[in-house]
Design an enzyme around this catalytic site. Structure first.
Site, short mmCIF file in Angstrom:
data_model
loop_
_atom_site.label_atom_id
_atom_site.label_comp_id
_atom_site.label_asym_id
_atom_site.label_seq_id
_atom_site.Cartn_x
_atom_site.Cartn_y
_atom_site.Cartn_z
N ASP A 46 47.44 44.61 38.38
CA ASP A 46 47.37 43.15 38.48
C ASP A 46 47.82 42.41 37.24
O ASP A 46 47.45 41.27 37.02
CB ASP A 46 45.94 42.73 38.81
CG ASP A 46 44.92 43.32 37.84
OD1 ASP A 46 45.29 43.66 36.69
OD2 ASP A 46 43.74 43.46 38.23
N GLU A 96 46.90 51.03 43.18
CA GLU A 96 45.66 50.27 43.01
C GLU A 96 45.76 48.93 43.72
O GLU A 96 45.41 47.87 43.20
CB GLU A 96 45.30 50.08 41.53
CG GLU A 96 43.81 49.76 41.31
CD GLU A 96 43.44 49.58 39.86
OE1 GLU A 96 42.97 50.56 39.26
OE2 GLU A 96 43.63 48.46 39.32
N GLU A 136 44.74 37.70 36.88
CA GLU A 136 44.88 38.96 37.61
C GLU A 136 44.67 38.83 39.12
O GLU A 136 45.36 39.49 39.91
CB GLU A 136 43.92 40.01 37.04
CG GLU A 136 44.28 40.51 35.65
CD GLU A 136 43.73 39.65 34.53
OE1 GLU A 136 43.87 40.04 33.36
OE2 GLU A 136 43.14 38.58 34.83
N HIS A 180 37.14 41.68 26.74
CA HIS A 180 38.44 41.06 26.46
C HIS A 180 38.88 40.03 27.48
O HIS A 180 39.85 39.32 27.27
CB HIS A 180 39.53 42.15 26.39
CG HIS A 180 39.87 42.72 27.74
ND1 HIS A 180 39.10 43.67 28.35
CD2 HIS A 180 40.89 42.45 28.59
CE1 HIS A 180 39.62 43.98 29.52
NE2 HIS A 180 40.71 43.26 29.69
N ARG A 207 39.78 36.91 29.76
CA ARG A 207 39.98 35.50 29.42
C ARG A 207 38.78 34.66 29.81
O ARG A 207 38.42 33.71 29.11
CB ARG A 207 41.23 34.96 30.13
CG ARG A 207 42.54 35.40 29.50
CD ARG A 207 43.72 34.92 30.33
NE ARG A 207 44.99 35.36 29.74
CZ ARG A 207 45.76 34.62 28.97
NH1 ARG A 207 45.40 33.38 28.69
NH2 ARG A 207 46.88 35.10 28.47
N HIS A 252 38.85 44.12 20.68
CA HIS A 252 40.19 43.75 21.11
C HIS A 252 40.88 42.94 20.02
O HIS A 252 40.24 42.13 19.34
CB HIS A 252 40.10 42.93 22.40
CG HIS A 252 41.39 42.81 23.15
ND1 HIS A 252 42.38 41.93 22.79
CD2 HIS A 252 41.86 43.47 24.23
CE1 HIS A 252 43.39 42.03 23.63
NE2 HIS A 252 43.11 42.96 24.51
#
Length: 391
Positions: free
Chosen positions: A102, A124, A138, A224, A226, A257
């Site tokens: 994604d 996936e 995503e 990590h 958003r 990250h």
């Protein structure tokens, strides 16, 4: 179906991020093992993390997209990827393009292939939260990729059902499991061999943690997404600080990250504490894949907003607490191998403390059946491609 002029055209694997590399490496290895012409293009979303992964998996990308990022805009990234990939596909003329998951690379790779009438295999496929901005971008990336794909390699029955609700069903959809399980089990076995040869190949960053294994119970933390930037990351960091203060028998490793939106918040909350805990808190740069699996295998539980670690935790029988309000992998929760915890500081502290004090509940989570597959997903994907492309 391929024409005679395409007889030697490769199946092209197009990926750009660390999780994509990990999860597509088993497919690449299986296609090569079967003698299928296959080539790899790296779209360089995660440039700094890619080289060690390629070395570990024995992959030498034949192609690379030269990104010239002027800003962090998703539109800018997608535009550069789409242009570069279109030029590459026109030159290479792949028989098929395989994409994963994604990411922005996923969507751009599928778009470029569609424009040139090259069939797309989506590995996936079918993961959904059904919340357009959780995660962002995503959720929409994978929905849009599904509209462009010819093969939908879904990991679970739930993913198949998600596709069916969107009108995607029939012979194009294949429930094959998740390649993350192939990668985790294969790498775990290699680690055992390395340790048997007394060559653990672990980075120095986790030396403090190695001293604490067996003395303290280990918790691995990653974050990590958003949607967690800002308050979510800070709240999670404060929860970790409280847990370390209240439970002197735990040690935490947090591979931080590199994005400043993440790293600045984590270090602002935890740097002062790390210096006072005699190695019980390890804040380090992102770990390479074998080192991360080493940490997971030694963890009493994992706190993460990562999708891949949800799958890897299940494969390695490590309880996973998901730092999100929703997940596109509900099978983890349904199987009893994980829990949704969000990022509320008080709730995280309360739940983790409860689990640390209840070994029977942790044992129950460890005993849950892995819902993501048996480690043979890559072989199933390769067989379907060989059949349909007459390879």
């Amino acid at each position: 179906m391929p024409t005679s002029s395409a007889a030697h055209s490769p199946v092209l694997i197009s990926v750009g991020t660390r999780p994509e590399i990990i999860k597509m490496a088993p497919v690449y290895a299986e296609l090569r093992r079967r003698g299928v012409p296959v080539a790899w293009v790296h779209t360089r979303q995660h440039r700094e993390m890619a080289d060690t992964l390629y070395d570990f998996f024995g992959i030498e990308p034949e192609h690379e997209i030269a990104l010239e990022r002027r800003n962090d805009s998703l539109a800018h990234l997608n535009g550069q990827l789409l242009e570069g990939l279109s030029e590459l596909y026109e030159r290479v003329r792949p028989r098929a393009v395989l994409v994963h998951g994604d990411t922005t690379s996923t969507l751009a790779s599928a778009q470029a292939a569609f424009y040139q009438d090259v069939p797309v295999g989506h590995v996936e496929a079918g993961l959904r939260t059904c919340k357009p901005r959780e995660p962002f971008p995503e959720e929409k990336n994978r929905e849009l990729t599904a509209r462009l794909a010819s093969w939908h390699f879904a990991p679970t029955a739930g993913a198949v059902a998600n596709l069916a609700r969107e009108g995607i069903a029939g012979a194009a959809v294949h429930m094959v499991g998740n390649t993350a399980v192939d990668a985790a089990l294969g790498t775990s076995a290699r680690l055992d061999q390395l340790f048997a040869q007394d060559s653990p190949a672990l980075p120095p960053e986790i030396a403090p943690l190695r001293r604490n294994v067996g003395v303290q119970r280990v918790i691995t933390v990653t974050a990590h997404r958003r949607e967690n930037w800002g308050d979510g990351i800070r709240s999670t960091a404060r929860a970790v600080a409280t847990l370390l203060t209240e439970h002197e028998d735990i040690a935490v490793i947090w591979p931080v990250h590199g994005n400043p939106a993440v790293s600045d918040a984590v270090h602002a909350e935890l740097d002062g504490l790390a210096n006072k805990l005699n190695g019980r808190l390890t804040l380090c740069p992102p770990l390479d894949y074998p080192a991360l699996l080493w940490c997971l295998r030694r963890s009493v539980l994992v706190l993460t907003d990562s999708g891949g670690i949800q799958e890897e935790g299940a494969a390695l029988s490590v309880p996973v607490l998901v730092l999100r309000n929703s997940t596109e992998r509900p099978e983890l929760i349904d199987a009893g191998a994980g829990m949704l915890v969000g990022t509320d500081e008080a709730f995280i502290v309360s739940l983790v403390s409860h689990l640390l004090d209840d070994p029977f509940e942790l044992a129950r989570m460890r005993a849950a059946t892995n819902p993501f597959g048996d480690g043979h997903t890559a072989a199933r994907v390769a067989s379907i491609l060989q059949r349909d492309l007459k390879l």
